[in-house]
Design a protein around this motif. Structure first.
Motif, short mmCIF file in Angstrom:
data_model
loop_
_atom_site.label_atom_id
_atom_site.label_comp_id
_atom_site.label_asym_id
_atom_site.label_seq_id
_atom_site.Cartn_x
_atom_site.Cartn_y
_atom_site.Cartn_z
N LEU A 132 34.11 -6.17 13.58
CA LEU A 132 34.43 -5.23 12.49
C LEU A 132 33.40 -4.11 12.38
N THR A 133 32.28 -4.26 13.05
CA THR A 133 31.17 -3.31 12.89
C THR A 133 30.95 -2.44 14.11
N LEU A 134 31.81 -2.53 15.11
CA LEU A 134 31.62 -1.78 16.36
C LEU A 134 31.55 -0.28 16.10
N GLN A 135 30.57 0.35 16.74
CA GLN A 135 30.42 1.80 16.66
C GLN A 135 29.71 2.27 17.93
N ARG A 136 30.01 3.47 18.38
CA ARG A 136 29.36 4.00 19.57
C ARG A 136 27.87 4.15 19.34
N ALA A 137 27.07 3.81 20.36
CA ALA A 137 25.62 3.84 20.22
C ALA A 137 25.08 5.24 19.99
N ASP A 138 25.81 6.25 20.47
CA ASP A 138 25.33 7.62 20.24
C ASP A 138 25.59 8.09 18.81
N LEU A 139 26.42 7.37 18.09
CA LEU A 139 26.70 7.71 16.69
C LEU A 139 25.92 6.85 15.71
N ARG A 140 25.57 5.64 16.12
CA ARG A 140 24.76 4.75 15.28
C ARG A 140 23.79 4.01 16.18
N PRO A 141 22.52 4.42 16.19
CA PRO A 141 21.55 3.77 17.07
C PRO A 141 21.20 2.36 16.60
N ALA A 142 20.69 1.58 17.53
CA ALA A 142 20.28 0.21 17.22
C ALA A 142 18.94 0.21 16.51
N ASP A 143 18.67 -0.87 15.78
CA ASP A 143 17.35 -1.06 15.19
C ASP A 143 16.32 -1.28 16.30
N LEU A 188 20.96 -6.68 10.99
CA LEU A 188 20.34 -6.16 12.20
C LEU A 188 21.38 -5.48 13.08
N THR A 189 21.13 -4.24 13.45
CA THR A 189 22.03 -3.49 14.34
C THR A 189 21.47 -3.54 15.75
N ARG A 190 22.26 -4.03 16.70
CA ARG A 190 21.79 -4.15 18.08
C ARG A 190 22.79 -3.51 19.04
N GLU A 191 22.31 -3.21 20.24
CA GLU A 191 23.17 -2.66 21.28
C GLU A 191 23.96 -3.77 21.96
N VAL A 192 25.19 -3.46 22.33
CA VAL A 192 26.01 -4.34 23.16
C VAL A 192 26.64 -3.48 24.25
N LEU A 193 26.92 -4.09 25.37
CA LEU A 193 27.49 -3.36 26.50
C LEU A 193 28.94 -3.80 26.70
N ILE A 194 29.87 -2.86 26.62
CA ILE A 194 31.29 -3.15 26.78
C ILE A 194 31.77 -2.54 28.10
N PRO A 195 32.42 -3.32 28.96
CA PRO A 195 32.92 -2.78 30.23
C PRO A 195 33.76 -1.51 30.01
N SER A 196 33.66 -0.59 30.95
CA SER A 196 34.28 0.73 30.79
C SER A 196 35.78 0.66 30.52
N HIS A 197 36.48 -0.25 31.22
CA HIS A 197 37.94 -0.31 31.03
C HIS A 197 38.31 -0.79 29.63
N LEU A 198 37.46 -1.64 29.04
CA LEU A 198 37.70 -2.08 27.66
C LEU A 198 37.29 -0.99 26.67
N ALA A 199 36.21 -0.28 27.00
CA ALA A 199 35.77 0.82 26.12
C ALA A 199 36.84 1.90 26.02
N GLU A 200 37.53 2.17 27.13
CA GLU A 200 38.61 3.17 27.11
C GLU A 200 39.73 2.72 26.17
N ARG A 201 40.09 1.45 26.26
CA ARG A 201 41.13 0.93 25.37
C ARG A 201 40.67 0.92 23.92
N LEU A 202 39.39 0.64 23.72
CA LEU A 202 38.84 0.63 22.37
C LEU A 202 38.90 2.04 21.76
N GLU A 203 38.52 3.04 22.54
CA GLU A 203 38.52 4.41 22.02
C GLU A 203 39.93 4.89 21.70
N ASP A 204 40.91 4.37 22.40
CA ASP A 204 42.30 4.70 22.07
C ASP A 204 42.68 4.20 20.68
#
Length: 297
Positions: free
Chosen positions: A153-164, A189-205
């Protein structure tokens, strides 16, 4: 002569005793209760000492972070005792809580962690195929990035919300490609996570034009993507798993899958077990190698 530093255990013992001396006989009169609180504070202080932290420096916010991490290690009874002991200290010794203020009750996750089991990649795909699109994508992302249900529920692009700012090994996310996002996990605590590119594309849609306010288990979130998360997602996952496999280990099983597969990946690329455990702990957001060990069972 070199100076001898006391062990974390010894520091914990001394700090806990010092706190309880200030309330024994006045605030707390029962000898048994004093003994129980002192043991609980000793546990807290010892854990903090390993991170060069002091028991009396705890604030309500840092206590919540400690208790939420501790929830992955001990049962509800022990967790409640530590919360109550910290609360007593803050009310009557450090005065970081008013006498009528309370710390939030944290639910232990140890039973869930110990009972959960990993899913294979094929099982995850079969479960996702039996879910509605928004929950199917959530399942694939949680599996690929090791997320908790509410973190979706908290996913956000790292360039828009940096990690702690947290310590990070060079091996973090090594040997994987994808897009960096951030999630807000336990204790805020806000942390970075890595999402595979093909899933990130679907997420951005599925990015919402206007963030949506949602409430899950009494906590408010600002949701940026139209995907499943929280309790509703967990229920969807369990239903689909039961329908497809005939059983369910719960959505938490996806974190077991991540931990086990990521450990194998790091070890196969020549990273020592010690470094691999710490790396996975950073990626999963619990930041303790011993908790990673629990996920490998």
């Amino acid at each position: 002569m070199s100076r001898r530093f006391s062990s974390p255990e010894r520091q914990g013992e001394k700090q806990a005793a010092h706190v309880m001396k200030q309330v024994q006989g006045t605030i707390v009169k029962s000898v048994g209760t004093v003994r129980n609180y002192e043991q609980a504070l000793r546990n807290v202080a010892t854990h903090l000492a390993y991170s060069q932290q002091n028991l009396k420096d705890l604030t309500p916010d840092s206590a919540k972070i400690y208790l939420e991490h501790r929830a992955e290690q001990v049962g509800q009874k022990a967790l409640d005792m530590e919360r109550q002991a910290i609360q007593l200290m803050m009310q009557h010794v450090t005065h970081k809580l008013e006498p009528t203020e309370r710390l939030d009750v944290i639910k232990s996750e140890i039973a869930q962690i110990l009972s959960s089991r990993a899913y294979t990649s094929e099982q995850v795909q079969a479960i996702a195929a039996a879910q509605a699109p928004q929950n199917a994508l959530a399942t694939e992302i949680a599996y690929s990035a090791g997320l908790r249900a509410h973190e979706l529920l908290t996913l956000q692009r790292a360039d828009l919300r940096p990690a702690d700012d947290r310590p990070a090994l060079e091996s973090k996310f090594s040997h994987r490609n994808g897009v960096l996002y951030t999630v807000t996990g336990k204790g805020g605590l806000t942390r970075e996570v890595l999402i595979p590119s093909h899933l990130a594309e679907r997420l951005e849609d599925r990015r919402l034009s206007v963030p949506q306010q949602v409430t899950d288990r009494g906590i408010h979130y600002q949701k940026h993507y139209e995907i499943g998360g929280g309790r509703a997602f967990s229920q969807s996952f369990s239903r689909a798993s039961n329908n497809v496999l005939g059983y369910s280990h719960g959505a938490h099983g996806l974190r077991h899958s991540y931990a086990q597969e990521r450990m194998d990946e790091l070890r196969s690329n020549g990273i020592t077990r010690e470094i691999a455990l710490e790396t996975v702990s950073q990626e999963m957001g619990h930041f303790r190698a011993d908790i990673t060990e629990v996920y490998l069972r």
